[in-house]
Scaffold this motif. Structure first.
Motif, PDB file in Angstrom:
ATOM      1  N   MET A 149      27.803  34.763  24.708  1.00 54.69           N
ATOM      2  CA  MET A 149      26.995  35.978  24.784  1.00 54.69           C
ATOM      3  C   MET A 149      25.986  35.867  25.919  1.00 54.69           C
ATOM      4  SD  MET A 149      24.486  37.734  21.908  1.00 54.69           S
ATOM      5  CE  MET A 149      25.784  38.120  20.770  1.00 54.69           C
ATOM      6  N   ASP A 150      25.769  36.971  26.609  1.00 51.48           N
ATOM      7  CA  ASP A 150      24.775  37.027  27.673  1.00 51.48           C
ATOM      8  C   ASP A 150      23.415  36.573  27.121  1.00 51.48           C
ATOM      9  OD1 ASP A 150      22.514  38.327  29.122  1.00 51.48           O
ATOM     10  OD2 ASP A 150      24.112  39.103  30.400  1.00 51.48           O
ATOM     11  N   PRO A 151      22.727  35.612  27.766  1.00 49.47           N
ATOM     12  CA  PRO A 151      21.455  35.089  27.252  1.00 49.47           C
ATOM     13  C   PRO A 151      20.411  36.180  27.021  1.00 49.47           C
ATOM     14  CG  PRO A 151      22.261  33.703  29.030  1.00 49.47           C
ATOM     15  CD  PRO A 151      23.157  34.901  28.992  1.00 49.47           C
ATOM     16  N   LYS A 152      20.365  37.170  27.899  1.00 53.74           N
ATOM     17  CA  LYS A 152      19.369  38.240  27.746  1.00 53.74           C
ATOM     18  C   LYS A 152      19.699  39.102  26.526  1.00 53.74           C
ATOM     19  CE  LYS A 152      17.379  39.846  31.363  1.00 53.74           C
ATOM     20  NZ  LYS A 152      17.053  40.549  32.640  1.00 53.74           N
ATOM     21  N   LYS A 153      20.981  39.367  26.343  1.00 57.65           N
ATOM     22  CA  LYS A 153      21.406  40.153  25.175  1.00 57.65           C
ATOM     23  C   LYS A 153      21.074  39.410  23.888  1.00 57.65           C
ATOM     24  CE  LYS A 153      25.398  42.562  23.227  1.00 57.65           C
ATOM     25  NZ  LYS A 153      26.831  42.901  23.372  1.00 57.65           N
ATOM     26  N   GLN A 154      21.316  38.103  23.883  1.00 59.43           N
ATOM     27  CA  GLN A 154      20.990  37.302  22.707  1.00 59.43           C
ATOM     28  C   GLN A 154      19.491  37.298  22.446  1.00 59.43           C
ATOM     29  OE1 GLN A 154      22.904  33.505  22.581  1.00 59.43           O
ATOM     30  NE2 GLN A 154      21.809  32.829  20.773  1.00 59.43           N
ATOM     31  N   LEU A 155      18.693  37.227  23.506  1.00 60.88           N
ATOM     32  CA  LEU A 155      17.231  37.270  23.354  1.00 60.88           C
ATOM     33  C   LEU A 155      16.799  38.585  22.716  1.00 60.88           C
ATOM     34  CD1 LEU A 155      14.342  36.229  23.893  1.00 60.88           C
ATOM     35  CD2 LEU A 155      14.510  37.247  26.180  1.00 60.88           C
ATOM     36  N   ILE A 156      17.383  39.697  23.167  1.00 61.74           N
ATOM     37  CA  ILE A 156      17.041  41.015  22.611  1.00 61.74           C
ATOM     38  C   ILE A 156      17.382  41.051  21.121  1.00 61.74           C
ATOM     39  CG2 ILE A 156      17.602  43.480  22.651  1.00 61.74           C
ATOM     40  CD1 ILE A 156      18.147  43.138  25.698  1.00 61.74           C
ATOM     41  N   ILE A 157      18.562  40.559  20.767  1.00 59.05           N
ATOM     42  CA  ILE A 157      18.998  40.581  19.364  1.00 59.05           C
ATOM     43  C   ILE A 157      18.077  39.740  18.498  1.00 59.05           C
ATOM     44  CG2 ILE A 157      20.820  39.771  17.805  1.00 59.05           C
ATOM     45  CD1 ILE A 157      22.854  40.685  19.890  1.00 59.05           C
ATOM     46  N   GLU A 158      17.760  38.528  18.938  1.00 57.06           N
ATOM     47  CA  GLU A 158      16.925  37.640  18.135  1.00 57.06           C
ATOM     48  C   GLU A 158      15.490  38.145  18.036  1.00 57.06           C
ATOM     49  OE1 GLU A 158      17.532  33.777  19.826  1.00 57.06           O
ATOM     50  OE2 GLU A 158      19.489  33.526  18.870  1.00 57.06           O
ATOM     51  N   THR A 159      14.998  38.772  19.107  1.00 58.20           N
ATOM     52  CA  THR A 159      13.661  39.381  19.054  1.00 58.20           C
ATOM     53  C   THR A 159      13.650  40.557  18.097  1.00 58.20           C
ATOM     54  OG1 THR A 159      13.259  38.738  21.359  1.00 58.20           O
ATOM     55  CG2 THR A 159      11.838  40.456  20.428  1.00 58.20           C
ATOM     56  N   ALA A 160      14.713  41.355  18.127  1.00 55.81           N
ATOM     57  CA  ALA A 160      14.816  42.499  17.218  1.00 55.81           C
ATOM     58  C   ALA A 160      14.865  42.040  15.768  1.00 55.81           C
ATOM     59  CB  ALA A 160      16.065  43.316  17.557  1.00 55.81           C
ATOM     60  N   ILE A 161      15.588  40.960  15.497  1.00 57.80           N
ATOM     61  CA  ILE A 161      15.644  40.414  14.133  1.00 57.80           C
ATOM     62  C   ILE A 161      14.246  40.065  13.653  1.00 57.80           C
ATOM     63  CG2 ILE A 161      16.345  38.420  12.741  1.00 57.80           C
ATOM     64  CD1 ILE A 161      18.958  38.350  14.324  1.00 57.80           C
ATOM     65  N   SER A 162      13.482  39.394  14.523  1.00 58.20           N
ATOM     66  CA  SER A 162      12.121  38.975  14.164  1.00 58.20           C
ATOM     67  C   SER A 162      11.226  40.179  13.887  1.00 58.20           C
ATOM     68  CB  SER A 162      11.536  38.127  15.296  1.00 58.20           C
ATOM     69  OG  SER A 162      10.205  37.775  15.014  1.00 58.20           O
ATOM     70  N   LEU A 163      11.254  41.165  14.769  1.00 57.87           N
ATOM     71  CA  LEU A 163      10.383  42.343  14.614  1.00 57.87           C
ATOM     72  C   LEU A 163      10.822  43.210  13.445  1.00 57.87           C
ATOM     73  CD1 LEU A 163       9.743  43.287  18.346  1.00 57.87           C
ATOM     74  CD2 LEU A 163       8.069  42.439  16.696  1.00 57.87           C
ATOM     75  N   PHE A 164      12.110  43.420  13.286  1.00 57.87           N
ATOM     76  CA  PHE A 164      12.600  44.209  12.153  1.00 57.87           C
ATOM     77  C   PHE A 164      12.192  43.537  10.840  1.00 57.87           C
ATOM     78  CE2 PHE A 164      16.405  45.929  14.798  1.00 57.87           C
ATOM     79  CZ  PHE A 164      15.616  46.990  15.261  1.00 57.87           C
ATOM     80  N   SER A 165      12.273  42.207  10.799  1.00 61.24           N
ATOM     81  CA  SER A 165      11.921  41.468   9.585  1.00 61.24           C
ATOM     82  C   SER A 165      10.448  41.622   9.255  1.00 61.24           C
ATOM     83  CB  SER A 165      12.249  39.977   9.756  1.00 61.24           C
ATOM     84  OG  SER A 165      13.622  39.782  10.014  1.00 61.24           O
ATOM     85  N   GLN A 166       9.583  41.578  10.289  1.00 66.65           N
ATOM     86  CA  GLN A 166       8.132  41.654  10.092  1.00 66.65           C
ATOM     87  C   GLN A 166       7.661  43.071   9.771  1.00 66.65           C
ATOM     88  OE1 GLN A 166       6.116  39.962  13.530  1.00 66.65           O
ATOM     89  NE2 GLN A 166       7.715  38.404  13.715  1.00 66.65           N
ATOM     90  N   LYS A 167       8.181  44.057  10.520  1.00 67.82           N
ATOM     91  CA  LYS A 167       7.625  45.411  10.457  1.00 67.82           C
ATOM     92  C   LYS A 167       8.541  46.441   9.816  1.00 67.82           C
ATOM     93  CE  LYS A 167       5.291  46.879  13.868  1.00 67.82           C
ATOM     94  NZ  LYS A 167       4.902  47.426  15.183  1.00 67.82           N
TER      95      LYS A 167
END
Length: 296
Positions: free
Chosen positions: A1-19
């Motif tokens: 997977m493209d590193p930037k795409k993976q970063l977006i997904i993992e960041t989204a997981i973190s933010l969705f989980s928190q907020k």
């Protein structure tokens, strides 16, 4: 997977989980990733599409972990099954904030794409459990496999609901072992008394539309075939490697044919099984193609 795409997904997981999904903006996700909103949209056309891929990525992680749990490392198939149950439970507890957000915010929404996602993910996990059980107990349980899947999933779900609310809980391996022991008892009783199955293939397909049901099986089969190719490429005997790769290539071609020849698929599976390091994955592939194999 493209590193930037993976970063977006993992960041989204973190933010969705928190907020939560609805209170997290695309702008926030982009800022956390250190990119512009426009750059994020190059990967995901909408927050909805990002969320769908996040959920599929989460489930893919579980299945990838499961694939690399080699049955040959365990003293018995039962020990392997306990490890598989432990894996699912540990994975859920590690990501419980995200999953609870999904159940709470998305599960109640009348969004067709999200409903399709839910059906697809449910089909995936049911098929995953089905193949775990058939691998552990053999084709003898096949008439009852969906009843057993529901029993297994029900036990896992209820234990997880309790475990996640406890500040200190018993070791997951202990819980998984207890669940496996109860499965042993259920299966022993079923095989002895031969009751009429409740959840037949036809009943399950009523709840899981044909396209979702089919896609789940195809996705699982493709994943196993990829793993087979990786393992063949690791063989040291170059002649054997080339023969196995040729057989696998022919197998994949035949599986994709309009009218697959069962006898040829069976012969190719049998040939691939001659290499001990491939046996486990070949048997999993057989289960997904409904090509029977001899019991050990």
């Amino acid at each position: 997977m493209d590193p930037k795409k993976q970063l977006i997904i993992e960041t989204a997981i973190s933010l969705f989980s928190q907020k939560g999904y609805y209170t997290t903006s695309v702008q926030e996700i982009a800022e956390q990733c250190g990119i512009s909103k426009g750059s994020l949209y190059k990967y995901f056309p909408s927050k909805e599409e990002l969320f769908i891929e996040v959920c599929e990525y989460y489930q893919h992680i579980l299945f990838e972990k499961s694939r690399f749990v080699d049955i040959h490392q365990f003293a018995s198939k039962r020990e392997w099954l306990i490890e598989q149950i432990s894996l699912q439970m540990e994975d859920f507890l590690e990501r419980k904030d995200f999953l609870m957000m999904v159940f709470k915010e998305i599960g109640t929404q009348h969004n067709e794409k999200f409903q399709q996602l839910h059906r697809r993910m449910r089909a995936n996990i049911l098929y995953w459990q089905r193949e775990r059980l058939l691998t552990a107990y053999g084709n003898v349980i096949e008439p009852y496999v969906w009843d057993l899947v529901i029993s297994l999933q029900g036990m896992i779900k209820e234990y997880l609901l309790f475990l996640m609310s406890l500040p200190h809980h018993p070791p997951i391996k202990q819980v998984a072992t207890y669940i496996a022991e109860r499965l042993d008892t259920i299966i022993q009783d079923i095989l002895q008394n031969e009751p009429t199955p409740v959840m037949t293939e036809a009943v399950v397909r009523h709840f899981l539309p044909e396209d979702v049901f089919f896609e789940s099986r195809v996705e699982a089969l493709n994943s196993i075939l990829e793993e087979l190719q990786e393992r063949i490429n690791q063989l040291k005997d170059e002649t054997m490697k080339q023969r196995m790769l040729s057989s696998l290539d022919l197998l994949q071609t035949e599986l994709q044919a309009e009218q697959p020849r069962t006898y040829l698929i069976d012969a190719l599976f049998t040939y691939l099984e001659k290499e001990e390091s491939l046996t486990f994955h070949v048997k999993q592939a057989r289960l997904l193609t409904n090509i029977p194999c001899e019991e050990e």
